[in-house]
Scaffold this motif. Sequence first.
Motif, PDB file in Angstrom:
ATOM      1  N   ASN A  36       0.851  -1.188   0.000  1.00  0.00           N
ATOM      2  CA  ASN A  36       0.000   0.000   0.000  1.00  0.00           C
ATOM      3  C   ASN A  36       0.886   1.236   0.000  1.00  0.00           C
ATOM      4  O   ASN A  36       1.528   1.545   1.004  1.00  0.00           O
ATOM      5  CB  ASN A  36      -0.922  -0.021   1.226  1.00  0.00           C
ATOM      6  N   MET A  37       0.899   1.973  -1.117  1.00  0.00           N
ATOM      7  CA  MET A  37       1.743   3.157  -1.206  1.00  0.00           C
ATOM      8  C   MET A  37       1.191   4.313  -0.375  1.00  0.00           C
ATOM      9  O   MET A  37       1.878   5.308  -0.162  1.00  0.00           O
ATOM     10  CB  MET A  37       1.892   3.585  -2.670  1.00  0.00           C
ATOM     11  N   GLY A  38      -0.049   4.191   0.091  1.00  0.00           N
ATOM     12  CA  GLY A  38      -0.626   5.203   0.956  1.00  0.00           C
ATOM     13  C   GLY A  38      -0.382   4.940   2.431  1.00  0.00           C
ATOM     14  O   GLY A  38      -0.878   5.685   3.286  1.00  0.00           O
ATOM     15  N   ASP A  39       0.388   3.915   2.733  1.00  0.00           N
ATOM     16  CA  ASP A  39       0.714   3.563   4.116  1.00  0.00           C
ATOM     17  C   ASP A  39       2.086   4.154   4.459  1.00  0.00           C
ATOM     18  O   ASP A  39       3.070   3.882   3.775  1.00  0.00           O
ATOM     19  CB  ASP A  39       0.746   2.039   4.256  1.00  0.00           C
ATOM     20  N   ASP A  82      -6.208   4.599  -0.807  1.00  0.00           N
ATOM     21  CA  ASP A  82      -5.524   5.097   0.378  1.00  0.00           C
ATOM     22  C   ASP A  82      -4.407   6.036  -0.075  1.00  0.00           C
ATOM     23  O   ASP A  82      -3.816   5.861  -1.144  1.00  0.00           O
ATOM     24  CB  ASP A  82      -4.940   3.929   1.171  1.00  0.00           C
ATOM     25  N   SER A  83      -4.143   7.049   0.726  1.00  0.00           N
ATOM     26  CA  SER A  83      -3.111   8.013   0.366  1.00  0.00           C
ATOM     27  C   SER A  83      -2.324   8.404   1.600  1.00  0.00           C
ATOM     28  O   SER A  83      -2.738   8.143   2.737  1.00  0.00           O
ATOM     29  CB  SER A  83      -3.739   9.260  -0.265  1.00  0.00           C
ATOM     30  N   LEU A  84      -1.189   9.046   1.362  1.00  0.00           N
ATOM     31  CA  LEU A  84      -0.397   9.594   2.457  1.00  0.00           C
ATOM     32  C   LEU A  84      -0.946  10.972   2.793  1.00  0.00           C
ATOM     33  O   LEU A  84      -0.806  11.918   2.019  1.00  0.00           O
ATOM     34  CB  LEU A  84       1.071   9.713   2.049  1.00  0.00           C
ATOM     35  N   THR A  85      -1.607  11.110   3.930  1.00  0.00           N
ATOM     36  CA  THR A  85      -2.026  12.430   4.360  1.00  0.00           C
ATOM     37  C   THR A  85      -0.786  13.244   4.723  1.00  0.00           C
ATOM     38  O   THR A  85       0.314  12.690   4.908  1.00  0.00           O
ATOM     39  CB  THR A  85      -2.961  12.349   5.569  1.00  0.00           C
ATOM     40  N   THR A  86      -0.940  14.548   4.836  1.00  0.00           N
ATOM     41  CA  THR A  86       0.217  15.362   5.203  1.00  0.00           C
ATOM     42  C   THR A  86       0.732  14.974   6.587  1.00  0.00           C
ATOM     43  O   THR A  86       1.940  15.040   6.852  1.00  0.00           O
ATOM     44  CB  THR A  86      -0.141  16.851   5.173  1.00  0.00           C
ATOM     45  N   LEU A  87      -0.161  14.545   7.481  1.00  0.00           N
ATOM     46  CA  LEU A  87       0.276  14.087   8.805  1.00  0.00           C
ATOM     47  C   LEU A  87       1.082  12.806   8.692  1.00  0.00           C
ATOM     48  O   LEU A  87       2.118  12.639   9.360  1.00  0.00           O
ATOM     49  CB  LEU A  87      -0.935  13.882   9.714  1.00  0.00           C
TER      50      LEU A  87
END
Length: 566
Positions: A36-39, A82-87
């Motif tokens: 998962n690249m959003g993890d 799923d994505s990487l949020t700024t947090l």
Amino acid sequence: KYTNDAVGAVPNWTSAKLLRIERGALRELADWGEVNMGDPATLDRLLQYAAREYPAARYGIVFGNHGLGWPGTAVDESSSNDSLTTLELASALQPFAAAHGAFELIGFDSCLMGNLEVAKAIAPFGRVMVASQEIEPDDGWNYTAVLGSLAAAPTMPGAALGRAIADSFRDQYSGANAARHGEVAKGITLSVIALDRVAPLEQAVAGLATAVDASVARGGREAWLKVARARAGTESYGRSAATPNPEVYDLADAATNLRAQTGDPAVAAAADAVLAATRGAVVYAVRGEARPKASGLSVFFPPDEKMLDARGETAYNETTFAQANRWYPWLRRYATTGRQDTVKPELAAVSTSAETQAPDAAVEIASELRADDLDVARFVLAVGSAERPTIVGSVPAEPAEDGALAESWDGAWFAIGNDARRVIVPITDFEELDDANDVYWALVPVQVRLAGTREWLAVTAYFELDFAGDEVAGEFVYAVDESGHAARELDLDAGDEVRPVYYTIADDGTEAYAPSTDASQVIRLGPDADLTIDRPRVAPGRWLVGFVARDLAGNVSEQYTEIEVE
């Protein structure tokens, strides 16, 4: 549009591979399977691997994926978007920076990431950020030129590398390459941000928020209107023809307009501080002629509480910037003050100089508008009943100083298509490119079905219009696919199909868009992916014509009358 072709002699794959770029080839280092690249754990794993296997004096990282602006980046479509949020992005970068020092460069080959909220989140972990305020063209950065520059001067600092990235990005879409990329170069932006200068910029923005907040608290609705006019006149990014846009606006342009509109000395001083701090933080930037106000950083500036409180993987008030800055409390006041304005614009009944429109005679169509807070007025063509019409054509209308709305209609309307078929469409926005020569970009909502697929995608099509008297000629520029989790540019090819999207307006002013279900209105693109826009005569029959007015608080009024086209 994804490919199953080999990439750099690496056969087609669906897993996650680590590749080393070598002279003329890609060498596979490892295959991690489906991840998962959003993890953030995936990013942490990559950073640890790189530092262990390829230690360096300085490190840089580039995210090449969908960008969302302040909500984040790295959207993984095979992991439920799923994505990487700024947090999450900050949480993954922090331990690496603590162990190895700040990243020399953090880049985003992604849409909309040239954003103050993003810069705030990553500032503690890097020296330079490179990102675009606007949606990026599909080809992204020119890595051949970028890596060539780095190979020639491997000790160059991040700011110099950032400048090389920006220059090669600009050159890829303009000059000798303009013919291949059409008009795309006119809408590009890319900026190089000194992250150690984000803190003073953030302080200046907090000062501007405090000053504007106090101005509206004192002045009530009249002060709010001045701010709303400033916002409406500010350059924005990620604009869409039919769906809510990301509501990100150029920071310096917003400060300039707030200073000009409010007439408040405290706001003017705070705006000047923001302009100076922006110039200090943005050390280099490139921009196309259609984005003349792009200063290098955008900021979130939504119109109402619905957009302010919208939640994806995260909400705006949870971002590092909102938690630490007065900008979010100010946005709350702006939204709540606007909500209290529920008075609709006053539109008089529509009158016409004739009940029929003959091929050789124009019909004068008129109404009167009363609104001290007008945002936009439109002249529209519709079908159905006047109580609930479906708008099939829409263009901006300019009221006179006394509120008069007048259009001389010759029975023609904007239509897109090719030699085989043309269909009427609404133009939901015009962007002026060349006032002296009457050249504009037109935004048209459509749906696209790619050749060999079944799904219809929600798309904004951009056309360049050239007006020569009563004649209009327009060429397709590019399309932005908005059907997924994040906007992306979409190439149109032979065999793709396009159909128009029309809309209705609900009592609360919201616009509901729906595609035409008439098979005769589906345009199939030919070998040259031909798609143009012009202004032919509409089909004979009974049509509704009229005006729609929207004020700065989002209240909408509409008036129609029926006319027979011979």
